[in-house]
Design a protein around this motif. Sequence first.
Motif, PDB file in Angstrom:
ATOM      1  N   LEU A 135       0.661  -1.045   0.007  1.00 31.76           N
ATOM      2  CA  LEU A 135      -0.149   0.070   0.016  1.00 31.76           C
ATOM      3  C   LEU A 135       0.877   1.341  -0.107  1.00 31.76           C
ATOM      4  CD1 LEU A 135      -2.813  -0.864   2.561  1.00 31.76           C
ATOM      5  CD2 LEU A 135      -2.824  -1.215   0.148  1.00 31.76           C
ATOM      6  N   ASN A 136       2.254   1.031   0.049  1.00 34.09           N
ATOM      7  CA  ASN A 136       3.091   2.186   0.097  1.00 34.09           C
ATOM      8  C   ASN A 136       2.690   3.345   1.254  1.00 34.09           C
ATOM      9  OD1 ASN A 136       5.366   3.781  -0.919  1.00 34.09           O
ATOM     10  ND2 ASN A 136       4.193   4.907  -2.196  1.00 34.09           N
ATOM     11  N   ILE A 137       2.473   2.638   2.445  1.00 33.08           N
ATOM     12  CA  ILE A 137       2.361   3.617   3.555  1.00 33.08           C
ATOM     13  C   ILE A 137       3.507   3.805   4.564  1.00 33.08           C
ATOM     14  CG2 ILE A 137      -0.296   2.953   3.385  1.00 33.08           C
ATOM     15  CD1 ILE A 137       0.130   1.009   5.708  1.00 33.08           C
ATOM     16  N   SER A 138       3.277   4.954   5.132  1.00 30.93           N
ATOM     17  CA  SER A 138       4.540   5.054   5.877  1.00 30.93           C
ATOM     18  C   SER A 138       4.227   4.251   7.405  1.00 30.93           C
ATOM     19  CB  SER A 138       4.452   6.524   6.692  1.00 30.93           C
ATOM     20  OG  SER A 138       3.239   6.945   7.202  1.00 30.93           O
ATOM     21  N   ASN A 139       5.238   4.250   8.310  1.00 28.07           N
ATOM     22  CA  ASN A 139       5.042   3.691   9.630  1.00 28.07           C
ATOM     23  C   ASN A 139       4.123   4.147  10.392  1.00 28.07           C
ATOM     24  OD1 ASN A 139       7.058   1.635   9.310  1.00 28.07           O
ATOM     25  ND2 ASN A 139       8.647   2.885   9.859  1.00 28.07           N
ATOM     26  N   ALA A 140       3.834   5.628  10.360  1.00 28.51           N
ATOM     27  CA  ALA A 140       3.039   6.362  11.094  1.00 28.51           C
ATOM     28  C   ALA A 140       1.781   6.116  10.814  1.00 28.51           C
ATOM     29  CB  ALA A 140       3.376   7.862  10.904  1.00 28.51           C
ATOM     30  N   GLN A 141       1.371   5.920   9.402  1.00 27.45           N
ATOM     31  CA  GLN A 141       0.321   5.545   8.664  1.00 27.45           C
ATOM     32  C   GLN A 141      -0.168   4.059   9.396  1.00 27.45           C
ATOM     33  OE1 GLN A 141       0.958   6.271   4.770  1.00 27.45           O
ATOM     34  NE2 GLN A 141      -0.469   8.044   4.774  1.00 27.45           N
ATOM     35  N   TYR A 142       0.691   3.416   9.350  1.00 29.04           N
ATOM     36  CA  TYR A 142       0.622   1.946   9.926  1.00 29.04           C
ATOM     37  C   TYR A 142      -0.084   1.646  11.235  1.00 29.04           C
ATOM     38  CZ  TYR A 142       1.135  -2.895  11.256  1.00 29.04           C
ATOM     39  OH  TYR A 142       1.128  -4.203  11.849  1.00 29.04           O
ATOM     40  N   GLY A 143       0.713   2.483  12.154  1.00 30.42           N
ATOM     41  CA  GLY A 143       0.555   2.797  13.526  1.00 30.42           C
ATOM     42  C   GLY A 143      -0.974   3.282  13.551  1.00 30.42           C
ATOM     43  N   PHE A 144      -1.269   4.126  12.818  1.00 30.10           N
ATOM     44  CA  PHE A 144      -2.821   4.847  12.966  1.00 30.10           C
ATOM     45  C   PHE A 144      -3.798   3.673  12.582  1.00 30.10           C
ATOM     46  CE2 PHE A 144      -6.299   6.824  10.905  1.00 30.10           C
ATOM     47  CZ  PHE A 144      -6.609   7.930  11.779  1.00 30.10           C
ATOM     48  N   LEU A 145      -3.500   3.033  11.692  1.00 27.95           N
ATOM     49  CA  LEU A 145      -4.415   1.753  11.389  1.00 27.95           C
ATOM     50  C   LEU A 145      -4.483   0.748  12.469  1.00 27.95           C
ATOM     51  CD1 LEU A 145      -3.256   0.603   7.619  1.00 27.95           C
ATOM     52  CD2 LEU A 145      -5.662   1.507   8.334  1.00 27.95           C
ATOM     53  N   VAL A 146      -3.504   0.411  13.076  1.00 32.59           N
ATOM     54  CA  VAL A 146      -3.744  -0.528  14.273  1.00 32.59           C
ATOM     55  C   VAL A 146      -3.952  -0.029  15.449  1.00 32.59           C
ATOM     56  CG1 VAL A 146      -2.014  -2.077  13.008  1.00 32.59           C
ATOM     57  CG2 VAL A 146      -0.950  -0.514  14.696  1.00 32.59           C
ATOM     58  N   GLY A 147      -3.848   1.473  15.746  1.00 32.36           N
ATOM     59  CA  GLY A 147      -4.129   1.818  16.903  1.00 32.36           C
ATOM     60  C   GLY A 147      -5.369   2.814  16.979  1.00 32.36           C
ATOM     61  N   ALA A 148      -5.346   4.180  16.521  1.00 27.54           N
ATOM     62  CA  ALA A 148      -6.211   4.977  16.535  1.00 27.54           C
ATOM     63  C   ALA A 148      -7.785   4.566  15.788  1.00 27.54           C
ATOM     64  CB  ALA A 148      -5.645   6.494  16.242  1.00 27.54           C
ATOM     65  N   VAL A 149      -7.581   4.255  14.746  1.00 33.06           N
ATOM     66  CA  VAL A 149      -8.525   3.630  13.854  1.00 33.06           C
ATOM     67  C   VAL A 149      -9.455   2.818  14.600  1.00 33.06           C
ATOM     68  CG1 VAL A 149      -9.363   2.376  11.924  1.00 33.06           C
ATOM     69  CG2 VAL A 149      -7.438   4.287  11.622  1.00 33.06           C
ATOM     70  N   TRP A 150      -8.591   1.737  15.144  1.00 30.29           N
ATOM     71  CA  TRP A 150      -9.489   0.738  16.160  1.00 30.29           C
ATOM     72  C   TRP A 150     -10.086   1.282  17.361  1.00 30.29           C
ATOM     73  CZ3 TRP A 150     -10.093  -3.835  14.062  1.00 30.29           C
ATOM     74  CH2 TRP A 150     -10.722  -5.072  14.811  1.00 30.29           C
ATOM     75  N   VAL A 151      -9.474   1.927  18.161  1.00 30.84           N
ATOM     76  CA  VAL A 151      -9.998   2.487  19.334  1.00 30.84           C
ATOM     77  C   VAL A 151     -10.869   3.457  19.064  1.00 30.84           C
ATOM     78  CG1 VAL A 151      -9.323   4.107  21.413  1.00 30.84           C
ATOM     79  CG2 VAL A 151      -7.631   2.200  20.665  1.00 30.84           C
ATOM     80  N   LEU A 152     -11.071   4.275  17.974  1.00 33.61           N
ATOM     81  CA  LEU A 152     -12.203   5.246  17.893  1.00 33.61           C
ATOM     82  C   LEU A 152     -13.385   4.395  17.593  1.00 33.61           C
ATOM     83  CD1 LEU A 152     -10.137   7.955  15.813  1.00 33.61           C
ATOM     84  CD2 LEU A 152     -10.959   8.190  18.090  1.00 33.61           C
ATOM     85  N   SER A 153     -13.082   3.633  16.845  1.00 34.82           N
ATOM     86  CA  SER A 153     -14.594   2.684  16.335  1.00 34.82           C
ATOM     87  C   SER A 153     -14.885   1.823  17.395  1.00 34.82           C
ATOM     88  CB  SER A 153     -14.325   1.950  14.861  1.00 34.82           C
ATOM     89  OG  SER A 153     -15.132   1.426  14.474  1.00 34.82           O
ATOM     90  N   PHE A 154     -13.936   0.826  17.786  1.00 30.48           N
ATOM     91  CA  PHE A 154     -14.200  -0.187  18.675  1.00 30.48           C
ATOM     92  C   PHE A 154     -14.818   0.260  20.068  1.00 30.48           C
ATOM     93  CE2 PHE A 154     -13.357  -3.596  21.778  1.00 30.48           C
ATOM     94  CZ  PHE A 154     -13.727  -4.757  21.166  1.00 30.48           C
ATOM     95  N   GLY A 155     -14.121   1.345  20.836  1.00 31.56           N
ATOM     96  CA  GLY A 155     -14.610   1.390  22.037  1.00 31.56           C
ATOM     97  C   GLY A 155     -15.925   2.176  22.201  1.00 31.56           C
TER      98      GLY A 155
END
Length: 425
Positions: free
Chosen positions: A39-59
């Motif tokens: 996907l040609n994404i940065s480490n920061a973008q990957y961290g956003f995928l596994v962190g903030a995206v999940w918490v904002l939705s799941f919680g």
Amino acid sequence: MFWKKSPSTVLAGLLVIHLLAHVDRNMLLGFSPQIIADLNISNAQYGFLVGAVWVLSFGFMALFMGSLADRFSRTRVIAAGVLIWSACTWASGHAQSFEQMVVARFFVASGEAALVPAAVALLAELFSAKRRSSAMGVFFMGIPLGVGCSFLLAGTFGAEHGWRTTFYALGLIGVVIAVLLAFLKDDRSQLPPHERGAPFGQQMRSVLGTIHDRPALLLIIIGFVLVHMIFAGLAFTQLWLVKERGMDAAGIATRIGMLQLGFGALGSLVGGVIGDSLARKFRGSHASLMTLLVILCAAPMIAYRFAAPGSAIFYIGMCAGFFLPLALYGPVNAAIMSMVPQQTRSTVTGFTMLCINVFAVAIGNLAVGWAIDFLDAHGVQAPLTQVVLATDVIAISSALFFALAARASRSVPLTGSIVQGASQG
């Protein structure tokens, strides 16, 4: 509702679904190098995928889905959740950009948020108070088993067929399960109003009122959130072991994975079983047992941070850290279910999950990362050691809240409506 006549079968089915949920949730971790490259994404973008995206939705969705499960069919709420997360897992395999993956993973988290609140309330209905902690412990074995299976699947099927095909296959399996679940009848709309949940706003007022009126319940939730700071420290444990303890990155990663899988699953099972067999022998019931579990694990967890790498004390302490949080899932959820009316059980579980995700996962991980950077910038020696040790101390402080909950619960009898909810099993 013939299927309710076999609680053990229902428990086995929910364990399989929970395992699948955590496989789907953690597949991004198992395929991180491939997904970042494709996907040609940065480490920061990957961290956003596994962190903030999940918490904002799941919680936040856990709270909403929990209120639906108290008001309508719990099996259909679970089926809808499985369908949503499985369809979006399949869609994740089609993602061609960071933005597309963000949308897909957001809805994977939204779907998975339906499972635990509905399943915990369903198990509380099917299993009596004497067996409830064991049932909860078995169900929550899905967490370590799912994490372990996700990496195993990535290294076997995924290595041969690629990450996209793996996501397609997982999505298809989940859709089939969702369709089968939809045929299980659990119509709560026919129950009297006092036995089922209310519209969301009214339900939330009821839940907050229950928490306010039962200090022991609030103290247990606070303690449970604090215990999850262990996971905030775990996120930086490999970095700590490599940078400040001189261990090999590849070797320790494998050992951490295997030990977490084994002792996490053992913790869920043992904690659940002793929650049923021993809790009744303590004056403070489950809350006293939680206190004891934290105290027993505290010393090896602290010693581990100072022990020689590879020593017996080192591995005993590491395993104690993997064991403790999962060992509390059975007793904590059994205790919470005994303290709340049956029409609010799913919503209270969703509220607890929201607190864990916001305070321990999101804020906890952010605070740990900030603290490490701050200490490092100011020349403090061994900043990683000091911060991960602090997360252990915060987690161990949960014993104080569990002890206070045990004291508070001694003077508060169970209500009739709560006892009635434990009539089966």
